[in-house]
Write a protein that holds these residues in place. Structure first.
Motif, short mmCIF file in Angstrom:
data_model
loop_
_atom_site.label_atom_id
_atom_site.label_comp_id
_atom_site.label_asym_id
_atom_site.label_seq_id
_atom_site.Cartn_x
_atom_site.Cartn_y
_atom_site.Cartn_z
N ALA A 55 -3.48 -7.07 44.64
CA ALA A 55 -4.09 -8.41 44.67
C ALA A 55 -5.58 -8.42 45.01
CB ALA A 55 -3.32 -9.31 45.63
N PRO A 56 -6.05 -7.63 45.99
CA PRO A 56 -7.49 -7.66 46.30
C PRO A 56 -8.37 -7.14 45.16
CG PRO A 56 -6.26 -6.61 48.08
CD PRO A 56 -5.31 -6.79 46.93
N TYR A 57 -7.79 -6.41 44.23
CA TYR A 57 -8.56 -5.79 43.15
C TYR A 57 -8.49 -6.57 41.84
CZ TYR A 57 -8.45 -2.09 46.54
OH TYR A 57 -8.57 -1.38 47.70
N ILE A 58 -7.79 -7.69 41.85
CA ILE A 58 -7.67 -8.50 40.63
C ILE A 58 -8.79 -9.52 40.60
CG2 ILE A 58 -6.22 -10.16 39.40
CD1 ILE A 58 -3.80 -8.57 40.50
N HIS A 59 -9.54 -9.47 39.53
CA HIS A 59 -10.69 -10.38 39.35
C HIS A 59 -10.23 -11.72 38.79
CE1 HIS A 59 -14.00 -12.11 36.99
NE2 HIS A 59 -14.76 -11.68 37.99
N SER A 60 -9.41 -11.67 37.75
CA SER A 60 -8.97 -12.89 37.10
C SER A 60 -7.73 -12.60 36.25
CB SER A 60 -10.09 -13.47 36.22
OG SER A 60 -10.50 -12.52 35.26
N LYS A 61 -7.25 -13.62 35.60
CA LYS A 61 -6.09 -13.48 34.72
C LYS A 61 -6.48 -14.04 33.35
CE LYS A 61 -1.35 -15.06 34.22
NZ LYS A 61 -0.30 -15.88 34.81
N ARG A 62 -6.21 -13.27 32.30
CA ARG A 62 -6.46 -13.71 30.93
C ARG A 62 -5.21 -13.48 30.13
NH1 ARG A 62 -11.96 -11.27 29.37
NH2 ARG A 62 -12.92 -12.51 30.96
N GLN A 63 -4.74 -14.53 29.49
CA GLN A 63 -3.48 -14.50 28.76
C GLN A 63 -2.41 -13.95 29.70
OE1 GLN A 63 -4.52 -12.41 25.19
NE2 GLN A 63 -5.69 -14.13 24.41
N ASP A 64 -1.80 -12.83 29.40
CA ASP A 64 -0.77 -12.30 30.30
C ASP A 64 -1.20 -10.98 30.93
OD1 ASP A 64 -0.60 -10.88 27.96
OD2 ASP A 64 1.59 -10.82 27.90
N SER A 65 -2.51 -10.83 31.15
CA SER A 65 -3.03 -9.61 31.78
C SER A 65 -3.93 -9.96 32.97
CB SER A 65 -3.86 -8.80 30.78
OG SER A 65 -3.04 -8.27 29.78
N HIS A 66 -3.81 -9.14 34.00
CA HIS A 66 -4.75 -9.24 35.12
C HIS A 66 -5.98 -8.42 34.76
CE1 HIS A 66 -1.26 -10.14 37.99
NE2 HIS A 66 -2.01 -11.21 37.93
N ILE A 67 -7.14 -8.95 35.06
CA ILE A 67 -8.39 -8.24 34.84
C ILE A 67 -8.82 -7.65 36.18
CG2 ILE A 67 -10.77 -8.40 34.01
CD1 ILE A 67 -8.54 -9.08 31.91
N ILE A 68 -9.06 -6.36 36.18
CA ILE A 68 -9.40 -5.65 37.41
C ILE A 68 -10.86 -5.94 37.78
CG2 ILE A 68 -9.57 -3.36 38.48
CD1 ILE A 68 -6.68 -4.31 37.74
N ASP A 69 -11.12 -6.12 39.06
CA ASP A 69 -12.47 -6.33 39.57
C ASP A 69 -13.21 -5.00 39.53
OD1 ASP A 69 -14.73 -6.55 41.28
OD2 ASP A 69 -13.79 -8.22 42.32
N LEU A 70 -14.17 -4.87 38.61
CA LEU A 70 -14.88 -3.60 38.43
C LEU A 70 -15.76 -3.25 39.62
CD1 LEU A 70 -15.85 -3.69 34.66
CD2 LEU A 70 -13.98 -2.49 35.76
N VAL A 71 -16.31 -4.23 40.29
CA VAL A 71 -17.16 -3.94 41.45
C VAL A 71 -16.33 -3.26 42.52
CG1 VAL A 71 -18.56 -4.96 43.28
CG2 VAL A 71 -18.80 -5.79 40.94
#
Length: 137
Positions: A111-127
């Motif tokens: 959860a702390p590393y998830i930046h956002s959600k697009r369609q049915d995928s979590h986008i990882i926080d690159l920073v």
């Protein structure tokens, strides 16, 4: 599966390759390399072809003939990507970093590393990913 999950950078077609770029423009900044440590420092001096309002090259197709030291990433070995910013998709993919995962297969500790959600995928926080990679090295 998404193309970047199944293809190496060298296997991507031009459209796929270009779609990975986030347009940060850092590859167009002049850089300094420490001869002793190899560490790269980004300056605030940009290539004269970089449009500052869009972070895109004004003459992208002709850039390598117009600017003597402009590098075409597709013509370099991926081991030569060390000068790209640590958040660059080309560098991260080559290192084996994944950009997201299906929301149905996530673990709560992520959860702390998830930046956002697009369609049915979590986008990882690159920073946060880069911070973790640098801490691990």
């Amino acid at each position: 599966m998404r193309f970047w999950e199944t293809k190496k950078l060298t296997e991507m077609n031009p459209e796929e390759w270009e779609s990975l770029c986030d347009g940060c423009g850092k590859c167009c900044l002049h850089k300094l390399e420490n001869d002793k440590t190899g560490k790269i420092a980004f300056t605030n001096v940009a290539c004269k072809l970089l449009k500052l309002n869009t972070c895109r090259c004004s003459r992208y197709d002709d850039r390598t003939t117009l600017i003597a030291n402009c590098l075409d990433l597709k013509k370099l070995e991926t081991t030569q990507y060390h000068w790209l910013p640590s958040t660059c998709a080309y560098r991260l993919l080559e290192a084996g970093v994944h950009f997201g995962h299906k929301t149905s297969s996530w673990h709560p500790k992520m959860a702390p590393y998830i930046h956002s959600k697009r369609q049915d995928s979590h986008i990882i926080d690159l920073v946060k990913t880069v911070e973790g990679l640098e801490a691990a090295l």
